[in-house]
Design a protein around this motif. Structure first.
Motif, PDB file in Angstrom:
ATOM      1  N   ASN A   1       3.781  -2.608  -8.115  1.00  0.00           N
ATOM      2  CA  ASN A   1       2.502  -3.255  -7.853  1.00  0.00           C
ATOM      3  C   ASN A   1       2.690  -4.261  -6.717  1.00  0.00           C
ATOM      4  O   ASN A   1       3.792  -4.437  -6.201  1.00  0.00           O
ATOM      5  N   ARG A   2       1.617  -4.916  -6.315  1.00  0.00           N
ATOM      6  CA  ARG A   2       1.676  -5.833  -5.167  1.00  0.00           C
ATOM      7  C   ARG A   2       2.693  -6.958  -5.403  1.00  0.00           C
ATOM      8  O   ARG A   2       3.441  -7.321  -4.506  1.00  0.00           O
ATOM      9  N   GLU A   3       2.711  -7.502  -6.600  1.00  0.00           N
ATOM     10  CA  GLU A   3       3.650  -8.587  -6.910  1.00  0.00           C
ATOM     11  C   GLU A   3       5.100  -8.105  -6.801  1.00  0.00           C
ATOM     12  O   GLU A   3       5.956  -8.811  -6.252  1.00  0.00           O
ATOM     13  N   GLN A   4       5.363  -6.921  -7.290  1.00  0.00           N
ATOM     14  CA  GLN A   4       6.717  -6.359  -7.194  1.00  0.00           C
ATOM     15  C   GLN A   4       7.082  -6.024  -5.745  1.00  0.00           C
ATOM     16  O   GLN A   4       8.224  -6.207  -5.328  1.00  0.00           O
ATOM     17  N   ALA A   5       6.107  -5.543  -4.985  1.00  0.00           N
ATOM     18  CA  ALA A   5       6.339  -5.271  -3.560  1.00  0.00           C
ATOM     19  C   ALA A   5       6.685  -6.575  -2.836  1.00  0.00           C
ATOM     20  O   ALA A   5       7.592  -6.609  -1.996  1.00  0.00           O
ATOM     21  N   GLN A   6       5.982  -7.637  -3.170  1.00  0.00           N
ATOM     22  CA  GLN A   6       6.271  -8.933  -2.556  1.00  0.00           C
ATOM     23  C   GLN A   6       7.674  -9.402  -2.923  1.00  0.00           C
ATOM     24  O   GLN A   6       8.402  -9.926  -2.072  1.00  0.00           O
ATOM     25  N   GLU A   7       8.066  -9.199  -4.158  1.00  0.00           N
ATOM     26  CA  GLU A   7       9.410  -9.581  -4.591  1.00  0.00           C
ATOM     27  C   GLU A   7      10.478  -8.815  -3.806  1.00  0.00           C
ATOM     28  O   GLU A   7      11.465  -9.379  -3.359  1.00  0.00           O
ATOM     29  N   ARG A   8      10.244  -7.500  -3.604  1.00  0.00           N
ATOM     30  CA  ARG A   8      11.183  -6.687  -2.823  1.00  0.00           C
ATOM     31  C   ARG A   8      11.232  -7.165  -1.375  1.00  0.00           C
ATOM     32  O   ARG A   8      12.295  -7.211  -0.765  1.00  0.00           O
ATOM     33  N   LEU A   9      10.077  -7.495  -0.833  1.00  0.00           N
ATOM     34  CA  LEU A   9      10.016  -8.009   0.536  1.00  0.00           C
ATOM     35  C   LEU A   9      10.781  -9.327   0.648  1.00  0.00           C
ATOM     36  O   LEU A   9      11.561  -9.525   1.593  1.00  0.00           O
ATOM     37  N   PHE A  10      10.606 -10.210  -0.300  1.00  0.00           N
ATOM     38  CA  PHE A  10      11.370 -11.464  -0.322  1.00  0.00           C
ATOM     39  C   PHE A  10      12.871 -11.193  -0.366  1.00  0.00           C
ATOM     40  O   PHE A  10      13.650 -11.861   0.312  1.00  0.00           O
ATOM     41  N   LEU A  11      13.281 -10.222  -1.185  1.00  0.00           N
ATOM     42  CA  LEU A  11      14.709  -9.878  -1.269  1.00  0.00           C
ATOM     43  C   LEU A  11      15.237  -9.366   0.073  1.00  0.00           C
ATOM     44  O   LEU A  11      16.365  -9.682   0.460  1.00  0.00           O
TER      45      LEU A  11
ATOM     46  N   ALA B   1       6.061   5.804   4.882  1.00  0.00           N
ATOM     47  CA  ALA B   1       4.680   5.992   4.427  1.00  0.00           C
ATOM     48  C   ALA B   1       4.326   7.475   4.487  1.00  0.00           C
ATOM     49  O   ALA B   1       4.698   8.189   5.424  1.00  0.00           O
ATOM     50  N   ARG B   2       3.629   7.959   3.479  1.00  0.00           N
ATOM     51  CA  ARG B   2       3.335   9.384   3.327  1.00  0.00           C
ATOM     52  C   ARG B   2       2.711   9.998   4.575  1.00  0.00           C
ATOM     53  O   ARG B   2       3.015  11.136   4.937  1.00  0.00           O
ATOM     54  N   LYS B   3       1.885   9.276   5.249  1.00  0.00           N
ATOM     55  CA  LYS B   3       1.206   9.775   6.452  1.00  0.00           C
ATOM     56  C   LYS B   3       2.206  10.286   7.492  1.00  0.00           C
ATOM     57  O   LYS B   3       1.876  11.148   8.311  1.00  0.00           O
ATOM     58  N   PHE B   4       3.436   9.778   7.455  1.00  0.00           N
ATOM     59  CA  PHE B   4       4.421  10.096   8.486  1.00  0.00           C
ATOM     60  C   PHE B   4       5.539  11.018   8.002  1.00  0.00           C
ATOM     61  O   PHE B   4       6.518  11.237   8.713  1.00  0.00           O
ATOM     62  N   TRP B   5       5.399  11.556   6.802  1.00  0.00           N
ATOM     63  CA  TRP B   5       6.409  12.477   6.286  1.00  0.00           C
ATOM     64  C   TRP B   5       6.462  13.728   7.154  1.00  0.00           C
ATOM     65  O   TRP B   5       5.464  14.163   7.723  1.00  0.00           O
ATOM     66  N   GLY B   6       7.640  14.316   7.241  1.00  0.00           N
ATOM     67  CA  GLY B   6       7.811  15.583   7.936  1.00  0.00           C
ATOM     68  C   GLY B   6       7.851  15.473   9.450  1.00  0.00           C
ATOM     69  O   GLY B   6       7.771  16.483  10.143  1.00  0.00           O
ATOM     70  N   GLN B   7       7.996  14.275   9.984  1.00  0.00           N
ATOM     71  CA  GLN B   7       8.004  14.071  11.434  1.00  0.00           C
ATOM     72  C   GLN B   7       9.377  13.653  11.967  1.00  0.00           C
ATOM     73  O   GLN B   7       9.501  13.268  13.126  1.00  0.00           O
TER      74      GLN B   7
ATOM     75  N   ALA C   1       0.836  -1.202   0.000  1.00  0.00           N
ATOM     76  CA  ALA C   1       0.000   0.000   0.000  1.00  0.00           C
ATOM     77  C   ALA C   1       0.873   1.254   0.000  1.00  0.00           C
ATOM     78  O   ALA C   1       0.590   2.218  -0.717  1.00  0.00           O
ATOM     79  N   MET C   2       1.953   1.265   0.785  1.00  0.00           N
ATOM     80  CA  MET C   2       2.855   2.407   0.800  1.00  0.00           C
ATOM     81  C   MET C   2       3.467   2.629  -0.574  1.00  0.00           C
ATOM     82  O   MET C   2       3.509   3.755  -1.071  1.00  0.00           O
ATOM     83  N   LEU C   3       3.926   1.554  -1.207  1.00  0.00           N
ATOM     84  CA  LEU C   3       4.587   1.664  -2.501  1.00  0.00           C
ATOM     85  C   LEU C   3       3.635   2.069  -3.622  1.00  0.00           C
ATOM     86  O   LEU C   3       4.075   2.538  -4.664  1.00  0.00           O
TER      87      LEU C   3
END
Length: 152
Positions: free
Chosen positions: A37-47, A94-100, A21-23
């Motif tokens: 996309n979700r599949e690419q995010a999963q691949e990055r997480l696996f890495l 995650a964007r919600k936490f930018w600037g903190q 969701a963040m990505l």
């Protein structure tokens, strides 16, 4: 790994929904410069999981200590820059936490880990990079003590 406000976890598949969701956030994509996309995010997480298994260090997946909310991904990872093997300080919030000040907090904790781990992992040098248009990330780098070397 813990900081004043955050807890960093070694990545597991439990983070996939929040990480993907963040990505996929449009403003995040504009700063980061690429869509996953979700599949690419999963691949990055696996890495990242594999990186921890092989290197015994890597990016943590961060949560707020009080609320448990997913904050982002940040820590150390190996990379190649112009044919040279490096260890990178990487962070994605995650964007919600930018600037903190969270990226700086993660960066400082990761740098301290690298200093303490130098004997074990040989982490003698760290690099950090971002898109030139990502002024927020450039400022975090400065605050963490990085100095401009070159464009690549």
């Amino acid at each position: 790994m813990q900081t004043e406000r955050l807890i960093g976890y070694i990545p597991t598949l439990d983070f996939l929904d929040e990480y993907s969701a963040m990505l996929a956030d449009e403003e995040f994509i504009a700063c980061y410069g690429v869509y996953f996309n979700r599949e690419q995010a999963q691949e990055r997480l696996f890495l990242d999981i594999q990186h921890w298994q092989e290197k015994k260090f890597g990016p943590w997946y961060w949560r707020n200590k009080n609320s448990g909310e997913f904050i982002g991904r940040g820590g150390l990872k190996t990379c190649e820059v112009e044919g040279k093997k490096e260890v990178e300080l990487a962070y994605a919030i995650a964007r919600k936490f930018w600037g903190q000040g969270i990226a700086k907090e993660i960066g400082e904790a990761s740098i301290e880990f690298a200093k303490k781990s130098n004997e074990n992992f040989g982490l003698k040098n760290l690099v950090c990079f971002t898109l030139l248009k990502n002024s927020q990330s450039l400022r975090v780098m400065e605050k963490c003590g990085f100095v401009y070397e070159k464009d690549f």
